[in-house]
Design a protein around this motif. Structure first.
Motif, PDB file in Angstrom:
ATOM      1  N   ARG A  62      42.579  21.249-138.688  1.00 20.87           N
ATOM      2  CA  ARG A  62      42.994  22.427-137.900  1.00 20.87           C
ATOM      3  C   ARG A  62      41.916  22.775-136.875  1.00 20.87           C
ATOM      4  NH1 ARG A  62      42.233  27.712-136.908  1.00 20.87           N
ATOM      5  NH2 ARG A  62      40.440  27.857-138.277  1.00 20.87           N
ATOM      6  N   GLN A  63      40.678  22.821-137.340  1.00 21.34           N
ATOM      7  CA  GLN A  63      39.615  23.204-136.413  1.00 21.34           C
ATOM      8  C   GLN A  63      39.460  22.163-135.307  1.00 21.34           C
ATOM      9  OE1 GLN A  63      36.042  24.420-138.465  1.00 21.34           O
ATOM     10  NE2 GLN A  63      37.175  25.709-139.888  1.00 21.34           N
ATOM     11  N   TRP A  64      39.510  20.915-135.700  1.00 24.44           N
ATOM     12  CA  TRP A  64      39.311  19.858-134.704  1.00 24.44           C
ATOM     13  C   TRP A  64      40.428  19.856-133.654  1.00 24.44           C
ATOM     14  CZ3 TRP A  64      42.172  15.304-133.713  1.00 24.44           C
ATOM     15  CH2 TRP A  64      41.558  14.429-132.818  1.00 24.44           C
ATOM     16  N   THR A  65      41.658  20.098-134.095  1.00 23.16           N
ATOM     17  CA  THR A  65      42.775  20.058-133.134  1.00 23.16           C
ATOM     18  C   THR A  65      42.828  21.303-132.254  1.00 23.16           C
ATOM     19  OG1 THR A  65      44.241  21.001-134.821  1.00 23.16           O
ATOM     20  CG2 THR A  65      44.323  18.625-134.546  1.00 23.16           C
ATOM     21  N   TYR A 108      35.245  24.219-131.259  1.00 28.97           N
ATOM     22  CA  TYR A 108      35.212  23.483-132.518  1.00 28.97           C
ATOM     23  C   TYR A 108      34.746  22.034-132.364  1.00 28.97           C
ATOM     24  CZ  TYR A 108      37.887  27.100-135.024  1.00 28.97           C
ATOM     25  OH  TYR A 108      38.313  28.251-135.629  1.00 28.97           O
ATOM     26  N   GLN A 109      34.739  21.528-131.136  1.00 30.19           N
ATOM     27  CA  GLN A 109      34.394  20.119-130.959  1.00 30.19           C
ATOM     28  C   GLN A 109      33.158  20.031-130.074  1.00 30.19           C
ATOM     29  OE1 GLN A 109      36.938  21.608-129.512  1.00 30.19           O
ATOM     30  NE2 GLN A 109      38.676  21.274-130.883  1.00 30.19           N
TER      31      GLN A 109
END
Ligand code: HEM
Ligand code: SF4
Lengths: 560, 150
Positions: A160-163, B145-146
């Motif tokens: 979820r966080q990565w997407t 987040y990335q």
């Protein structure tokens, strides 16, 4: 009664960064809406931006889809949905097949306010539509299922966080969906997602992921294929990134019906596609590893709640089961095994005969939030068959819980039966529909009002969509019903033998489409053929596998 | 014309050359096709040279020459064509390109935050009053987040 404020559900809790992100996103969308209303963004430009915030414009009004990450909701969040239904909508909302929530009547001008409301309870509508990575879905029994290899939820959260707001992959050829399952029995339809992630054990006994790619429903349903039989956990995100980069660069953009990754995989061939992904992956994997500390930190959010060690000593359940046949029936159909003795997972059926599948009123939402606080750890889950679950119900609490659900009309004992129909909004709400679906679901329910007969039929999954887009996954229904347009009239194409579980299959067409006034009869005829010709304990799906569609076809079209 | 580079408004020094236009002095940019055809001449150009890429072009075609190219322009025919986001990432992440990567054409100012995170460090605005919008949009988010790539 337990104190509601003393425990927290075992689900991911936002830190400051997560909270800032949803607030900044809501602020960004408020600005975008203002720009659009001032005429500074064109329809087309705003469309892309609003879709990435879950806002569709359809038949009657905009529709707002809200993310329920892998189906987990706290009682506080459910109360917020009730509030939104009351204040911004017509007093109800709709649970979808991807575990999300939809509001059918929000005003475009007020959506920014709704997003602020959501952000205040750690919710959002980010990437719930548009050609981007969507909400990650999972097993509704995650963490409590007896057949679980490992709890998939921490990995869902990592994904979820990565997407979320991924800078490189927000403008993909087409939408992109990832599902994760941690159990032996696939309840997350991982074979029908763009990427399916399955927790598995290798020969050395280590847990990792089997990665599937290229599954999907819609116009061209395709079952996903294994691209990597075993992936070490630490490489999860680099592998996803490699797949997404190849898809983003090479997926077709010339024809939206050929733009899903399933078509790229099919046209490239699995072997070649795998080579491309693996070559990309080898170049990025070092340096992108998930550390053990990070996995452990996310896992800590999903630590088991404080189960009562004595729960199984209760004697009241067996007494109630013996004394009350209606309760016993509900227990049999609407509760599922829990890995902790003395606990069950209790389904809340959103398939009452007289209400549209998946719909809930604000009053029901509030009441269920209270029940979750009173009888469980304050957590509610949505399932991909459009029901809810209280995953941690103590056996001693099941009887009062059932009584409460009965008064709320949420205790129809039909989970996994033929009236637990998955149904899209169809002509009633959707501008793309060829045919109605809610009305047909209602008619089928009326024709099958004998609960004993329904229970005798057993596990038959009916999925019905109002058009080819297949929002209700009709192609993988044991019985699929698809609305088609014939010279402006509503007709229905029936398929048999589909499945989204371990034995995933695309249903086979029964024959020519049937007219609106014949479809319910066709379904009841199919069920009669099954009841008359099944062998002992044979399920509907097994019988279709054994005899094929011919006996059904002969009866359904006998009078034509 | 003014553009944004490294979060500042500056004057653009590059002149875009059409494929059939005669070579001019000063900083110039050419299409990938012209780069391939006139590579030797362009490598000898006294001033800066940029190459304009379309979504369907492959950055690997430029891999050997990247040290000699001062600007790569990513030209959006359609804002929804996300391939250029991956092209930018590949330029920085795979080929370690150090020069200017500039977004041009029909991208949305609302995409500039993402673009800046995949290595784009310059933006040619569709109209002059977008300059300030872009500067503002570049800080739409304070969290992420990335990892980003510069
Ligand atoms: C009412 C307005 C709705 C509209 C306009 C709409 C539109 C669409 C469209 C155009 C597609 C096809 C995308 C494609 O083939 O790639 C689609 C797919 C889908 N929709 Fe809807 N939909 C609506 C409601 C719903 C609801 C209520 C649900 C849940 C019950 C739902 C669940 C899905 C799912 C799961 C898919 C994906 C199937 C797949 O994997 O390809 N939609 N929708
Ligand atoms: S299946 Fe078709 S009719 Fe049903 S909601 Fe989806 S797009 Fe609309």
């Amino acid at each position: 009664m337990r104190l509601t404020s003393n425990y927290k559900p075992s689900m991911y809790q936002y830190n400051e960064q997560d909270q800032t992100l949803v607030e900044e996103r809501a602020a960004q969308y408020r600005r975008q809406t203002e720009d659009f209303l001032k005429g500074e963004l064109s329809e087309d430009q705003f469309r892309a931006l609003r879709l990435r915030n879950g806002l569709y414009i359809q038949t009657h009004a905009p529709m707002l889809r809200i993310a329920v990450p892998y189906g987990l909701l706290s009682s506080r969040q459910l109360r917020k949905l009730a509030h939104i239904a009351r204040e911004y909508d017509k007093g109800y909302c709709h649970f979808t097949t991807r575990q999300n929530v939809q509001f059918n009547w929000p005003e475009l001008e007020r959506v920014p306010d709704i997003l602020d409301e959501l952000a205040s309870v750690q919710m959002h509508s980010i990437q719930t539509s548009g050609n981007c990575m969507r909400n990650t879905t999972s097993d509704h029994l995650a963490g409590v299922a007896a057949d679980e290899i490992e709890d998939p939820r921490p990995y869902c959260e990592i994904i979820r966080q990565w997407t979320t707001l991924h800078p490189e992959f927000d403008y993909l050829p087409r939408k992109f969906k990832i599902a994760v399952s941690g159990a032996r029995h696939d309840r997350a339809a991982t074979q029908l997602h763009d990427i399916g992630v399955h927790l598995v054990k290798n020969e050395a006994g280590e847990t990792g992921f089997r990665i599937l790619v290229g599954g999907g429903l819609g116009r061209t349903p395709i079952i996903g294929q294994v691209i990597r039989p075993f992936l070490e956990k630490k490489h999860l995100l680099s592998y996803l990134e490699a797949i997404l980069r190849i898809y983003n660069l090479f997926g077709r953009r010339d024809n939206k019906y050929k733009a899903r990754i399933k078509i790229l995989v099919k046209e490239t061939g699995l072997e070649k596609f795998t080579e491309m992904v693996e070559a990309e992956w080898r170049q990025i994997k070092n340096g992108m590893e998930l550390s053990d500390e990070r996995i452990a930190a996310i896992k800590a959010h999903f630590a088991p709640p404080a189960y009562d060690q004595d729960a199984a000593h209760d004697q009241s359940l067996s007494a109630h089961l013996a004394a009350d046949p209606a309760f016993a029936t509900w227990y049999k159909y609407n509760t599922a095994e829990h890995r902790v003795p003395g606990y069950r997972a209790a389904f809340i059926s959103l398939k009452a005969p007289d209400s549209p599948p998946g719909d809930m009123t604000d009053m029901q939402l509030d009441a269920v939030a209270d029940l979750a606080d009173r009888y469980t750890f304050g957590e509610i889950r949505s399932t991909h068959r459009q029901n809810l679950i209280l995953a941690d119900a103590k056996q001693a609490d099941l009887f009062p819980l059932w009584q409460a659900l009965c008064t709320l009309k949420l205790a129809t004992p039909n989970i996994g039966t033929v009236t637990d129909i998955i149904c899209c909004p169809g002509l009633d709400f959707c501008s793309l529909a060829n045919a109605g679906s809610i009305g047909v679901a209602k008619e089928i329910n009326e024709a099958l009002d004998d609960m004993d007969y329904v229970h005798d039929i057993g596990d038959v999954k009916i999925n019905m969509s109002g058009c080819m887009n297949g929002c209700a996954h009709q192609s993988v229904g044991h019985i699929g019903i698809l609305g088609v347009d014939k010279k402006g009239a509503e007709w229905y194409q029936i398929t048999l033998g589909g499945s989204s579980e371990n034995e995933a299959a695309i249903g086979e067409r029964l024959g020519p489409a049937v007219a609106r006034d014949e479809v319910t009869q066709a379904i009841t005829t199919i069920l009669e053929v099954y009841v008359n010709q099944r062998q002992q304990e044979e399920s509907f799906l097994d019988m279709v596998k054994r005899v094929g569609i011919t006996p059904f076809k002969e009866r359904v079209y006998a009078d034509h | 014309m003014q553009i944004i580079k490294d979060k500042a408004i500056i004057d653009d020094t590059f002149t875009p050359l059409a494929d059939d236009a005669p070579l001019a002095s000063g900083d110039i940019s050419v299409s990938l096709a012209r780069w391939k055809n006139d590579r030797e001449t362009l490598l000898a150009h006294a001033d800066k040279v940029g190459v304009r890429l379309q979504a369907g072009d492959s950055v690997s075609d430029l891999a050997d020459d990247l040290k000699r190219i001062d600007l790569i322009e990513l030209n959006f025919a359609e804002f929804a064509d996300g391939r250029l986001f991956s092209q930018a990432w590949l330029l920085r992440g795979r080929y370690h390109y150090q020069g200017e990567i500039r977004a041009a054409g029909h991208y949305l100012t609302d995409q500039t935050f993402y673009l800046s995170r995949v290595g784009v460090n310059a933006f040619q605005p569709a109209k002059p009053d977008h300059l300030n919008t872009i500067l503002a949009n570049l800080s739409d988010f304070s969290v992420k987040y990335q990892p980003s790539i510069q």
